[in-house]
Design an enzyme around this catalytic site. Sequence first.
Site, PDB file in Angstrom:
ATOM      1  N   ASN A 160       0.710  -1.102  -0.022  1.00  0.00           N
ATOM      2  CA  ASN A 160       0.084   0.001   0.020  1.00  0.00           C
ATOM      3  C   ASN A 160       0.908   1.221  -0.077  1.00  0.00           C
ATOM      4  O   ASN A 160       1.643   1.424   0.862  1.00  0.00           O
ATOM      5  CB  ASN A 160      -0.917  -0.028   1.247  1.00  0.00           C
ATOM      6  N   HIS A 216     -14.331  -4.654  11.030  1.00  0.00           N
ATOM      7  CA  HIS A 216     -13.911  -3.283  11.540  1.00  0.00           C
ATOM      8  C   HIS A 216     -15.230  -2.618  11.867  1.00  0.00           C
ATOM      9  O   HIS A 216     -15.972  -2.082  11.210  1.00  0.00           O
ATOM     10  CB  HIS A 216     -13.154  -2.417  10.568  1.00  0.00           C
ATOM     11  N   ARG A 242     -13.217  -5.525  15.561  1.00  0.00           N
ATOM     12  CA  ARG A 242     -12.154  -4.725  16.138  1.00  0.00           C
ATOM     13  C   ARG A 242     -13.063  -3.189  16.427  1.00  0.00           C
ATOM     14  O   ARG A 242     -13.782  -2.822  15.498  1.00  0.00           O
ATOM     15  CB  ARG A 242     -11.269  -4.464  14.776  1.00  0.00           C
ATOM     16  N   TYR A 255      -6.468   7.627  13.200  1.00  0.00           N
ATOM     17  CA  TYR A 255      -6.439   6.275  12.467  1.00  0.00           C
ATOM     18  C   TYR A 255      -7.767   5.348  12.906  1.00  0.00           C
ATOM     19  O   TYR A 255      -8.198   5.374  13.737  1.00  0.00           O
ATOM     20  CB  TYR A 255      -5.245   5.341  13.106  1.00  0.00           C
ATOM     21  N   ASP A 303      -6.644  -1.713  17.726  1.00  0.00           N
ATOM     22  CA  ASP A 303      -5.315  -1.574  16.922  1.00  0.00           C
ATOM     23  C   ASP A 303      -5.028  -0.139  17.596  1.00  0.00           C
ATOM     24  O   ASP A 303      -5.487   0.927  17.146  1.00  0.00           O
ATOM     25  CB  ASP A 303      -5.564  -1.547  15.687  1.00  0.00           C
ATOM     26  N   HIS A 317      -1.766   0.810  16.645  1.00  0.00           N
ATOM     27  CA  HIS A 317      -1.128   1.382  15.289  1.00  0.00           C
ATOM     28  C   HIS A 317       0.214   2.073  15.779  1.00  0.00           C
ATOM     29  O   HIS A 317       0.646   3.175  15.166  1.00  0.00           O
ATOM     30  CB  HIS A 317      -1.953   2.529  14.602  1.00  0.00           C
ATOM     31  N   GLU A 332      -3.521  -4.687  19.440  1.00  0.00           N
ATOM     32  CA  GLU A 332      -2.685  -4.533  18.410  1.00  0.00           C
ATOM     33  C   GLU A 332      -1.652  -3.624  18.322  1.00  0.00           C
ATOM     34  O   GLU A 332      -2.026  -2.520  18.459  1.00  0.00           O
ATOM     35  CB  GLU A 332      -3.463  -4.819  17.011  1.00  0.00           C
ATOM     36  N   GLU A 352       2.160  -7.085  11.358  1.00  0.00           N
ATOM     37  CA  GLU A 352       1.651  -6.829   9.781  1.00  0.00           C
ATOM     38  C   GLU A 352       2.558  -6.256   9.035  1.00  0.00           C
ATOM     39  O   GLU A 352       2.457  -6.193   7.904  1.00  0.00           O
ATOM     40  CB  GLU A 352       0.355  -6.001   9.950  1.00  0.00           C
ATOM     41  N   ARG A 400       0.880 -11.401  13.110  1.00  0.00           N
ATOM     42  CA  ARG A 400      -0.165 -10.795  12.271  1.00  0.00           C
ATOM     43  C   ARG A 400       0.612 -10.618  10.802  1.00  0.00           C
ATOM     44  O   ARG A 400       0.077 -10.025   9.818  1.00  0.00           O
ATOM     45  CB  ARG A 400      -0.525  -9.156  12.677  1.00  0.00           C
ATOM     46  N   HIS A 411      -3.301 -10.208   9.052  1.00  0.00           N
ATOM     47  CA  HIS A 411      -3.465  -9.010   8.511  1.00  0.00           C
ATOM     48  C   HIS A 411      -4.397  -9.090   7.242  1.00  0.00           C
ATOM     49  O   HIS A 411      -4.084  -9.997   6.588  1.00  0.00           O
ATOM     50  CB  HIS A 411      -2.248  -8.212   7.977  1.00  0.00           C
ATOM     51  N   ASP A 418      -6.223  -3.575   1.445  1.00  0.00           N
ATOM     52  CA  ASP A 418      -4.982  -3.663   0.638  1.00  0.00           C
ATOM     53  C   ASP A 418      -4.630  -4.873   0.358  1.00  0.00           C
ATOM     54  O   ASP A 418      -3.622  -5.062  -0.412  1.00  0.00           O
ATOM     55  CB  ASP A 418      -4.181  -2.289   0.916  1.00  0.00           C
ATOM     56  N   GLU A 420      -8.230 -11.369   9.772  1.00  0.00           N
ATOM     57  CA  GLU A 420      -9.138  -9.913   9.650  1.00  0.00           C
ATOM     58  C   GLU A 420      -9.757  -9.829   8.062  1.00  0.00           C
ATOM     59  O   GLU A 420      -8.948 -10.282   7.141  1.00  0.00           O
ATOM     60  CB  GLU A 420      -7.919  -8.967   9.648  1.00  0.00           C
ATOM     61  N   TRP A 448       2.859   6.233  11.960  1.00  0.00           N
ATOM     62  CA  TRP A 448       1.155   6.411  11.542  1.00  0.00           C
ATOM     63  C   TRP A 448       0.685   5.104  11.882  1.00  0.00           C
ATOM     64  O   TRP A 448       1.152   4.116  12.086  1.00  0.00           O
ATOM     65  CB  TRP A 448       1.551   6.695  10.005  1.00  0.00           C
TER      66      TRP A 448
END
Length: 404
Positions: free
Chosen positions: A39, A124, A149, A161, A212, A214, A238, A264, A285, A314, A318, A341, A404
Amino acid sequence: MTDQIERVDVLVSSPTRNYVTLRITTADGIVGLGDATVNGRELSVASYLRDHVAPLLIGTDPSRIEDTWQFLYRGAYWRRGPITMAAIGAVDMALWDILGKRAGLPVYQLLGGRVRDAVPYYSHAFGWDIPALLESVAEHRELGETYIRVQSGVPGLDKVYGVSKNPNYEPAGRGARPSEEQFEPGVYMRHLPKVLGAVREQVGPDVHLLHDAHHRLTPTQAARLAKSVEEFDLFWLEDVTPAEDQEALRMVRNASVTPLAIGEVFNTIWDCQHLIENRLIDYIRTAVVHAGGISHSRKIYALAEVHGVKAGPHGPSDISPIAMAASIHMAASTHNWGVQEYMGYPDLVHEAFPHAWSAADGTLQPGDAPGLGVELNEDILTSESYKTAYLPVARRMDGSVLDW
Ligand code: GCO
Ligand code: MG
């Protein structure tokens, strides 16, 4: 005479979002597909495949799957990293697809056959505030989903996020530059227990909740967060710290019994080894596309099995429907599997990649088509051409860049 690889095509398309697809055709006319999407960096994998991998595959025996993996990995000298491993992953997936089609069997049969009747997935749910999140969770419950999630907006932060105004949440945005999101650890850490408390109260004890973080917290912040949400019985927390600092998770581990998932952004078994062998995580993941395909992912799961760690791959949008197929075939045939996921795809993506796998009532089925069971709709892939797109960048309130 054995079959030979005759043609290798790399298709870069954008049916709502960018995908890099590898198509290998053999002299006997068998077609194998692989996903090579990274991605926000799609064109670099396409070039790696077109310029450096495709010419090496022509004339080789497609049934030598492990040897081809070793040739591409060890033979390149420069190794690991998302671009290399996604390229090798795509070739590996396509060769398993070809083997399945030659044998007339779905890939999960070649991997040892079913170990479970259905593969649970997590979806999600998100909302800008707690009431909106509770509504989103209720919608997922109505679909029969039991692993959810939950991500929510944080008071005082504009763009965060995991939350979007669009029902099909997609973090990558088309355009010449990344969009920017905000994050501030203190306000997030104070807010999350309220969010999880409200969701747990609504769904009761039997629904598995995931969250998550992130990669944004320091080890101490992560340890405090994991401890503060313990009472809400998360299925997993996560990416609570940046993935490179693996010892950070020891502090989190020592502070709480909240289950941890990470990986991930990992690409090889060597990225996972320390965390698995030291039992610093509960779920690994890695995605089949980003971790060198089916052959290499099997080794990661086997290492994890020895140490009581399960796979929880993951699977955002994407990950194309081809890599999703590979993951579902592995899930159907791998004992130490936790959950897959699956956030779903816009209709156009399903149409661009018609597939035998299916999702219903919170579970996935691989289907019984030979190979991975995915095809390409070339008209859609040709008309929806690549568009520059990037994942967002996150900044703290003082303007400094954060993971991020
Ligand atoms: C997840 C992920 C995604 C990634 C995205 C990056 O757990 O699904 O964190 O939201 O950020 O897939 O490409
Ligand atoms: Mg994640």
